[in-house]
Design a protein around this motif. Structure first.
Motif, short mmCIF file in Angstrom:
data_model
loop_
_atom_site.label_atom_id
_atom_site.label_comp_id
_atom_site.label_asym_id
_atom_site.label_seq_id
_atom_site.Cartn_x
_atom_site.Cartn_y
_atom_site.Cartn_z
N VAL A 1 0.73 -1.28 0.28
CA VAL A 1 -0.18 0.51 0.02
C VAL A 1 0.89 0.88 -0.31
O VAL A 1 1.28 1.83 0.75
N LEU A 2 0.62 2.06 -1.16
CA LEU A 2 0.96 3.37 -0.83
C LEU A 2 0.25 4.48 -0.93
O LEU A 2 -0.34 5.12 -1.11
N PRO A 3 0.68 5.18 0.94
CA PRO A 3 -0.67 5.99 1.07
C PRO A 3 -0.25 7.44 0.85
O PRO A 3 1.18 7.65 0.51
N SER A 4 -0.95 8.68 1.25
CA SER A 4 -0.48 9.61 0.94
C SER A 4 -0.66 10.08 2.03
O SER A 4 0.56 11.18 2.20
N HIS A 5 -0.03 9.80 3.83
CA HIS A 5 0.77 9.45 4.47
C HIS A 5 1.05 9.14 5.08
O HIS A 5 0.69 7.81 5.37
N GLY A 6 2.24 8.80 5.51
CA GLY A 6 2.72 7.76 6.05
C GLY A 6 3.70 7.22 5.21
O GLY A 6 3.76 7.96 4.58
#
Length: 365
Positions: free
Chosen positions: A260-265
């Motif tokens: 998972v490539l999230p927007s934050h973290g």
């Protein structure tokens, strides 16, 4: 307001890019980290190398001078070997769409997003009229917020344009199920709702050559914090939490080892467990609110109980919206009633929320 949650994702990368820097997380996929001037101090954006077809950028940070300066450097350096052909935005929030207008004009790229998110960005960029301003004031006054807090929130008028100086005038519309070709890979558009009305995520299935599936999740699923789920003045009776909880169920269709490539973290594995943890977080919030509202309370009082630490104006805005989202969800499920304020009853025009069966008769607006 982004609430912290439990959960133990697996983080495969030991290092994190510096602000304005990048790291390759899969062949042809760059993780770029941009600074934000908020408590949440960064946003991740993603550059997908399409070979001869050029770069596809997913999200782009604020449209402030600092971010644009970073983009100029990236275009000269990390992205210099290819042209930018497409800018995809997951949703309309300023830290995701802010620099899109500038990037499209600067590079000649095509702009892509869902229709709803683009229309929301265009509408907010156009500003509000007197009727919308009055509706916002009425919304916050009925919440029971103190006059000083109401004035502070209303004083944020124009904040969207400061983060989003321009929105691309034309759109390539993205719908759930669409496929975007980037080089030798196809990315599947996944729809959602809750954090905003029609955000998009992008999923690249495993290709059988040792590369696991990748999910650019936007803000829909994050590794350490819960995306803000809020009710806003323009749709005061909405139930975005129901939409968000439904979207969490959908992640179980993707493979458990998806990166998972999230927007934050940080990028993480553990998608299914994280979705369950987020669902549990909201279930706990709902139980907490039901306990609080055994004695009827205003939305502002619920907000203070859920978020007891000092909050700035932006955080207060998100915290109140999230509290009302949970209250509305309980109303829609028949577990809570809202007693609409009688302006002359000495309650300063604030609505009260109480448990169904004890709060009296629900009065609609």
């Amino acid at each position: 307001m982004l609430s912290t949650t439990n959960g133990a994702p697996d983080y495969p990368f030991c290092s994190t890019p510096e602000a304005g820097g990048w790291l390759e997380v899969a062949p042809g996929v760059l993780w770029i980290r941009l600074a934000l001037p908020f408590q949440l101090d960064h946003v991740n954006v993603w550059a997908l190398d399409g070979g001869d077809s050029g770069w596809t950028l997913v999200d782009c940070g604020l449209g402030d001078p600092r971010s644009l300066s970073v983009w100029e450097g990236l275009l000269r350096d990390a992205l210099a070997r290819r042209s930018v052909q497409r800018v995809v935005v997951t949703h309309f929030h300023p830290d995701h769409i802010g620099a899109a207008g500038w990037l499209v004009e600067r590079t000649g790229a095509v702009f892509a997003a869902s229709l709803t998110e683009w229309l929301l960005a265009r509408a907010l960029s156009a500003g509000s009229d007197a009727a919308a301003d009055a509706a916002a004031e009425r919304f916050y006054r009925r919440s029971g917020m103190a006059e000083e807090a109401i004035a502070s929130m209303l004083g944020r008028k124009g904040a969207y344009n400061r983060g989003v100086p321009s929105v691309p005038p034309t759109l390539t519309r993205l719908r759930a199920g669409d496929r975007l070709t980037v080089g030798r890979h196809e990315w599947i558009v996944i729809g959602g709702s809750g954090h905003t009305a029609e955000p998009v995520s992008l999923y690249r299935p495993a290709d059988g050559n040792g590369e696991t599936g990748l999910l650019i999740s936007g803000d829909q699923i994050l590794p350490r914090i819960s995306p803000n789920i809020s009710v806003w003045p323009a749709e005061p009776d909405a139930d975005p939490l129901a939409d968000y909880l439904a979207s969490l169920d959908g992640w179980s269709a993707l493979p458990a080892d998806t990166l998972v490539l999230p927007s934050h973290g940080r990028p993480f594995r553990g998608l299914h467990e994280r979705a369950r943890a987020l669902a549990d977080h909201h279930a706990e919030r709902l139980e907490e609110i039901e306990t609080l509202c055994a004695t009827p309370r205003t939305a502002a009082a619920v907000t203070r109980a859920l978020f007891p630490r000092p909050l700035d104006a932006q955080q207060t805005l998100f915290a109140l919206g999230e509290a009302i989202a949970h209250l509305n969800h309980l109303i829609h499920r028949g577990r809570m009633l809202r007693m609409v304020a009688d302006e002359g009853a000495g309650r300063s025009g604030a609505d009260l929320y109480g448990l169904a069966g004890t709060a009296g008769t629900l009065m609609t607006r």
